[in-house]
Each structure stands twice: as C-alpha cells, then as structure tokens.
Motif scaffolding. Structure first.
Motif, PDB file in Angstrom:
ATOM      1  N   SER A 157       0.819  -1.216   0.000  1.00 52.42           N
ATOM      2  CA  SER A 157       0.000   0.000   0.000  1.00 52.42           C
ATOM      3  C   SER A 157       0.849   1.261   0.000  1.00 52.42           C
ATOM      4  N   LEU A 158       2.145   1.135  -0.298  1.00 53.68           N
ATOM      5  CA  LEU A 158       3.027   2.284  -0.241  1.00 53.68           C
ATOM      6  C   LEU A 158       2.900   3.194  -1.462  1.00 53.68           C
ATOM      7  N   SER A 159       2.132   2.799  -2.458  1.00 52.78           N
ATOM      8  CA  SER A 159       1.952   3.654  -3.620  1.00 52.78           C
ATOM      9  C   SER A 159       0.882   4.703  -3.348  1.00 52.78           C
ATOM     10  N   LEU A 160       0.974   5.801  -4.085  1.00 54.22           N
ATOM     11  CA  LEU A 160      -0.003   6.867  -3.915  1.00 54.22           C
ATOM     12  C   LEU A 160      -1.393   6.406  -4.375  1.00 54.22           C
ATOM     13  N   ASP A 161      -1.461   5.453  -5.295  1.00 54.40           N
ATOM     14  CA  ASP A 161      -2.758   4.944  -5.744  1.00 54.40           C
ATOM     15  C   ASP A 161      -3.534   4.319  -4.585  1.00 54.40           C
ATOM     16  N   ARG A 162      -2.825   3.533  -3.777  1.00 52.16           N
ATOM     17  CA  ARG A 162      -3.468   2.903  -2.622  1.00 52.16           C
ATOM     18  C   ARG A 162      -3.892   3.960  -1.589  1.00 52.16           C
ATOM     19  N   PRO A 216       6.836   5.256   5.580  1.00 54.27           N
ATOM     20  CA  PRO A 216       8.191   5.440   6.120  1.00 54.27           C
ATOM     21  C   PRO A 216       8.519   6.932   6.221  1.00 54.27           C
ATOM     22  N   LYS A 217       9.018   7.320   7.365  1.00 53.68           N
ATOM     23  CA  LYS A 217       9.263   8.747   7.604  1.00 53.68           C
ATOM     24  C   LYS A 217      10.210   9.342   6.565  1.00 53.68           C
ATOM     25  N   GLU A 218      11.230   8.567   6.175  1.00 55.28           N
ATOM     26  CA  GLU A 218      12.232   9.109   5.273  1.00 55.28           C
ATOM     27  C   GLU A 218      11.716   9.279   3.839  1.00 55.28           C
ATOM     28  N   SER A 219      10.625   8.582   3.485  1.00 51.24           N
ATOM     29  CA  SER A 219      10.128   8.693   2.109  1.00 51.24           C
ATOM     30  C   SER A 219       8.676   9.169   2.032  1.00 51.24           C
ATOM     31  N   ARG A 220       8.102   9.531   3.169  1.00 50.67           N
ATOM     32  CA  ARG A 220       6.684   9.908   3.212  1.00 50.67           C
ATOM     33  C   ARG A 220       6.366  11.075   2.283  1.00 50.67           C
ATOM     34  N   GLU A 221       7.155  12.135   2.360  1.00 50.80           N
ATOM     35  CA  GLU A 221       6.854  13.317   1.548  1.00 50.80           C
ATOM     36  C   GLU A 221       7.050  13.034   0.055  1.00 50.80           C
ATOM     37  N   THR A 222       8.030  12.179  -0.259  1.00 54.15           N
ATOM     38  CA  THR A 222       8.258  11.820  -1.662  1.00 54.15           C
ATOM     39  C   THR A 222       7.067  11.047  -2.224  1.00 54.15           C
ATOM     40  N   ILE A 223       6.563  10.096  -1.428  1.00 54.97           N
ATOM     41  CA  ILE A 223       5.414   9.294  -1.863  1.00 54.97           C
ATOM     42  C   ILE A 223       4.185  10.191  -2.031  1.00 54.97           C
ATOM     43  N   LEU A 224       3.926  11.060  -1.035  1.00 49.74           N
ATOM     44  CA  LEU A 224       2.736  11.919  -1.078  1.00 49.74           C
ATOM     45  C   LEU A 224       2.793  12.939  -2.215  1.00 49.74           C
ATOM     46  N   SER A 225       3.999  13.304  -2.632  1.00 52.98           N
ATOM     47  CA  SER A 225       4.109  14.315  -3.687  1.00 52.98           C
ATOM     48  C   SER A 225       4.285  13.713  -5.080  1.00 52.98           C
ATOM     49  N   SER A 226       4.196  12.392  -5.187  1.00 50.03           N
ATOM     50  CA  SER A 226       4.381  11.738  -6.486  1.00 50.03           C
ATOM     51  C   SER A 226       3.058  11.679  -7.258  1.00 50.03           C
ATOM     52  N   PRO A 227       3.102  11.461  -8.569  1.00 51.80           N
ATOM     53  CA  PRO A 227       1.866  11.313  -9.355  1.00 51.80           C
ATOM     54  C   PRO A 227       1.307   9.897  -9.203  1.00 51.80           C
ATOM     55  N   LEU A 228       0.088   9.674  -9.664  1.00 49.69           N
ATOM     56  CA  LEU A 228      -0.490   8.339  -9.682  1.00 49.69           C
ATOM     57  C   LEU A 228       0.228   7.482 -10.721  1.00 49.69           C
ATOM     58  N   ALA A 229      -0.012   6.178 -10.660  1.00 41.28           N
ATOM     59  CA  ALA A 229       0.646   5.266 -11.602  1.00 41.28           C
ATOM     60  C   ALA A 229       0.300   5.618 -13.037  1.00 41.28           C
ATOM     61  N   GLY A 285       0.041   8.529 -14.157  1.00 41.45           N
ATOM     62  CA  GLY A 285       0.612   9.832 -14.467  1.00 41.45           C
ATOM     63  C   GLY A 285      -0.313  10.983 -14.134  1.00 41.45           C
ATOM     64  N   GLN A 286      -1.510  10.646 -13.643  1.00 39.42           N
ATOM     65  CA  GLN A 286      -2.509  11.666 -13.327  1.00 39.42           C
ATOM     66  C   GLN A 286      -2.151  12.393 -12.030  1.00 39.42           C
ATOM     67  N   ASP A 287      -2.526  13.643 -11.934  1.00 39.57           N
ATOM     68  CA  ASP A 287      -2.301  14.440 -10.728  1.00 39.57           C
ATOM     69  C   ASP A 287      -3.389  14.109  -9.715  1.00 39.57           C
ATOM     70  N   PRO A 288      -3.035  13.558  -8.531  1.00 35.87           N
ATOM     71  CA  PRO A 288      -4.059  13.202  -7.538  1.00 35.87           C
ATOM     72  C   PRO A 288      -4.890  14.398  -7.072  1.00 35.87           C
ATOM     73  N   LEU A 289      -4.309  15.578  -7.093  1.00 36.14           N
ATOM     74  CA  LEU A 289      -5.042  16.763  -6.647  1.00 36.14           C
ATOM     75  C   LEU A 289      -6.183  17.126  -7.591  1.00 36.14           C
ATOM     76  N   LEU A 290      -6.092  16.631  -8.845  1.00 40.40           N
ATOM     77  CA  LEU A 290      -7.172  16.877  -9.790  1.00 40.40           C
ATOM     78  C   LEU A 290      -8.238  15.795  -9.715  1.00 40.40           C
ATOM     79  N   VAL A 291      -7.949  14.713  -8.998  1.00 43.48           N
ATOM     80  CA  VAL A 291      -8.903  13.618  -8.827  1.00 43.48           C
ATOM     81  C   VAL A 291      -9.739  13.822  -7.563  1.00 43.48           C
ATOM     82  N   LEU A 292      -9.094  14.314  -6.505  1.00 42.94           N
ATOM     83  CA  LEU A 292      -9.757  14.478  -5.214  1.00 42.94           C
ATOM     84  C   LEU A 292     -10.665  15.704  -5.203  1.00 42.94           C
TER      85      LEU A 292
END
Length: 432
Positions: A5-10, A33-46, A48-55
C-alpha cells in the motif's frame, strides 16, 4: 499500512473510501516510512494523473492537505497556484484540525510557492483564508499568523492584515497548532512592524511591548530587536522612552544599555547636534538592523518635542529664541514648524506680526464616535476577561492548587471558595 500500500494509488483509495477520518490521519501520518513519506505523497499516480485533480478539494480536505503540503515543500511536481487558492477558500476546518502540523507545512509551502513565482502578492489571499478559517476561535494564535504577516509585509499589503491584528490573542490551544515560543514572539514583533509602517504608533507600541514582555528563562534575540523598535516608536509618538513593566526579563534592559541606541535615547530630543552625529556615525548599523527609517523619523520629530517642552515653561517666546532651543537655523523654518503643529493639533499657539509666539492650553475635544469606540472596547475587553476568569475557575489545576494553598493556611474549602455564606464565588480567590 501493508507494504503493497506504499503507492499513492493505494493512499488515494483510502482517502476517497474511508469514513474514519482520525484513522485516515493516523495512516497518512504514521503508515508511511518517515524518510520517504513526503516523496510518496508528492508523487503522481501510476497513470501519471495528478491526484489533486482527482480528489474533491472540500470533501477530501484531510487527504488533499497531506498531498498538497508535501507537494509545496518538495520539488517532485509543480502546484497550480489557483488550486492552492481554491483549497484555502473551501477546505473543511474540522478535517484540517486533525493534522495541525500539515497546516503549518501548507502555510510555509504557500510562502515558498510565492517566492518561486516571484509574486509575493499571491501568498496573501490564501494565507488570509487559512488564518481566518482554520482556528476554532478568532483570537487563537496559530503558526499561520506570523507567516501571514510576513506575506503582507513582503507584498506591501499592510491593510490586509488589519482585521486579523485587530483581534487580540487570548487563546493558545496546543491541539490546534504546533506552536513554538518563537511563533508568539514573531507574530507580535511583525505586528509591531506592520503598524509602524502604517504609522499607527499606539498599536505598534502595544505589539512590540507584548513581544518584549513575553516570559522566558532568558531574553530571546527577537525580544531585544523588539525593544529597540519599541523605544524608537515611543520617541516618535511620545517624545521620550517609558519605563518598562516590572515583569520584563531583567537582562533585557541591560542588553539594550550596551548598544548605540542608549546614546540616542539620552540625547533625545534637545541635543540636535548629538543626534545628527549619532545618525551619521551609526547609519550603517541602523540600516543593517532595519531601524534606520524609525531613527530618521524620530530625529525628524525631535524639534517638535523640544518645542512642546518649551510650552510647559514659557507662555511667550520669540521665533529666534525657539529656533535656538530646537536647533533650527532659520526663523522661517520655525514659523513653518509651529504652523504645521497648530494645524495638526499638536500645539495651541498664536504668532504675532512681530514674531512673538504665545502658547495656550488646547481646549479638550471629544467626538461622539471616539467616546463610543472607547466604551465598546472596554465592554469587549471586559467580556474577554470574564470568560478567562470563568475558565480559570473551572480549571482542575487551579482548584487543586488553591485548595492546597487554603489548607496550608488552615482554611476550609468552603471558606476559601465561598464569599461569606452567600454561595457566590469569592472574587479575590481568582487572583491568589
């Protein structure tokens, strides 16, 4: 959160399907994971779509807050400024309050975005929406407050901050914002600067004094800077520096005493030659400390204060005598100064054809609107104090300490808390 569930899609699926917002907050905060949390949250969906345009920016406030704050504070992807502004106008405060540290990140991220676009003005409206919509009380301090004032000063939008600054801070709610001691100092320091820029000297003095008198184990560097500006504002608005409250940290006046500002204060306002000498010699220091404007305004007003002091001693004086006393060479300049002070109501005097100035006491004048404003302010402050008294009376810590203090002196609970036998709270007990 499981490894798959570490992907932004999940994460997006959990944001859009869960009804348990506290659990969602726990997942977003602690499930990555604390060291990669911000990277995961700021990544695009699988895809390539922008999650902010989906929510949905409003209904999915908590999820959008995590993703948006991550995106604004990393370099993974751009954020459309209009989306940021739209979120700040429409977010659901109750959801955002579940993650106060992300609200702080969002506010700082808006500052960074404005810097990236080299458009300080952009940050003002979103931060104003945040600072007015997020707190549970309009008089509760948050981390957004000093960031908002910084944005207003940077964008030269000083008037935009006045509705916020007009409400005195009366609540510190730890669960509402991840505040530090410095946030309180910075908010009131910046408030003083903003009021000084608007030449609202009374309000500037009040805000600088709140910063200066904030309790602490040792004076903060920001408090010393606030004290310098407080003293300069007092010179401009009062013609002298006032005695500091007794609850100011004892080391703070000593720190100021060892600076060039003490020489300036001691020479003010009569010693015009000395004031000019200090200004010329220490101009770079005043400029580096962002006080040159205040120093120059204070020195510019020094003749006015010297002249006002003369009115306490003399009833009549010649223009030549006044010129020598205030350090102005030309009688025409003195005449212009006196006429200007008469016009602004600073002085009540008449100048004869022979150049004799006769001083008189100005008649007291009170406008109905001014009286109403004073009464309204007094009523509002009374209500705030009454509410604070009630909160103190309900505090378990206060009641426990008061009870132990009463028992120490051999008092019964009833004697300590009740006034006489009437059953009313004893007012004096509130201030033990």
């Amino acid at each position: 959160m499981a490894p798959d569930s570490l992907s932004l899609d999940r994460i997006l699926t959990e944001i859009t399907t869960t009804n348990n917002l506290p659990a969602l907050n726990h997942t977003l905060k602690n499930g990555l994971p604390k060291e990669s949390r911000e990277t995961i949250l700021s990544s695009p969906l699988a895809s390539g779509q922008d999650p902010l345009l989906v929510l949905d920016l409003r209904q999915n406030t908590l999820g959008v807050l995590y993703i948006l704050s991550a995106r604004l504070n990393t370099t993974n992807g751009p954020v459309p400024p209009e989306l940021v502004a739209s979120f700040c106008r429409s977010f659901i405060p109750d959801q955002a309050r579940l993650a106060p540290e992300r609200v702080s990140m969002l506010a700082r991220g808006i500052q960074k975005l404005a810097a990236v676009y080299q458009n300080p003005l952009f940050a003002v409206a979103p931060l104003r929406d945040l600072v007015t919509r997020y707190p549970t009380h309009p008089d509760a301090l948050t981390t957004i407050h000093p960031i908002f004032l910084q944005a207003c000063i940077s964008a030269d939008q000083l008037i935009a901050a006045l509705p916020v600054l007009s409400i005195p801070i009366a609540h510190i709610i730890p669960s509402l914002s991840d505040l530090t001691y410095n946030d309180n100092l910075m908010y009131h320091y910046l408030g003083g600067i903003l009021f000084a820029l608007l030449k609202k000297w009374t309000e500037a003095e009040e805000y600088f004094e709140i910063c200066v008198t904030a309790p602490g184990s040792a004076p903060a560097a920001l408090q010393l800077e606030a004290l310098k500006k407080l003293r300069l504002v007092q010179l401009i608005s009062r013609g002298e520096v006032l005695t500091l409250p007794k609850y100011v940290h004892a080391a703070l006046p000593r720190l100021l005493k060892n600076t060039i500002y003490t020489d300036l204060f001691n020479a003010y306002p009569e010693n015009a030659e000395r004031l000019q000498s200090i200004l010329e010699k220490e101009k770079q220091t005043f400029s580096t400390e962002k006080n040159l404007g205040l120093v120059m305004q204070a020195i510019d007003r020094a003749p006015r204060w010297t002249l006002k002091k003369l009115t306490a001693t003399y009833v009549t004086l010649g223009l030549g005598d006044i010129a020598r006393a205030v350090g102005i060479q030309s009688e025409d300049e003195v005449r212009a100064l006196i006429l200007s002070m008469i016009e602004t109501g600073e002085l009540s005097a008449q100048i004869s054809a022979s150049g004799t100035v006769t001083f008189s006491d100005p008649p007291p004048q009170f406008m109905r609107a001014e009286v109403d404003a004073v009464l309204y302010n007094a009523q509002a402050q009374s209500e705030i104090l009454e509410e604070l008294d009630l909160q103190m009376a309900r505090s378990k810590d206060f009641i426990g300490k008061a009870a132990s203090k009463g028992q120490e002196y051999g008092m019964q609970d009833e004697e300590m808390y009740m006034a006489g036998g009437s059953g009313a709270w004893a007012e004096d007990a509130m201030f033990v």
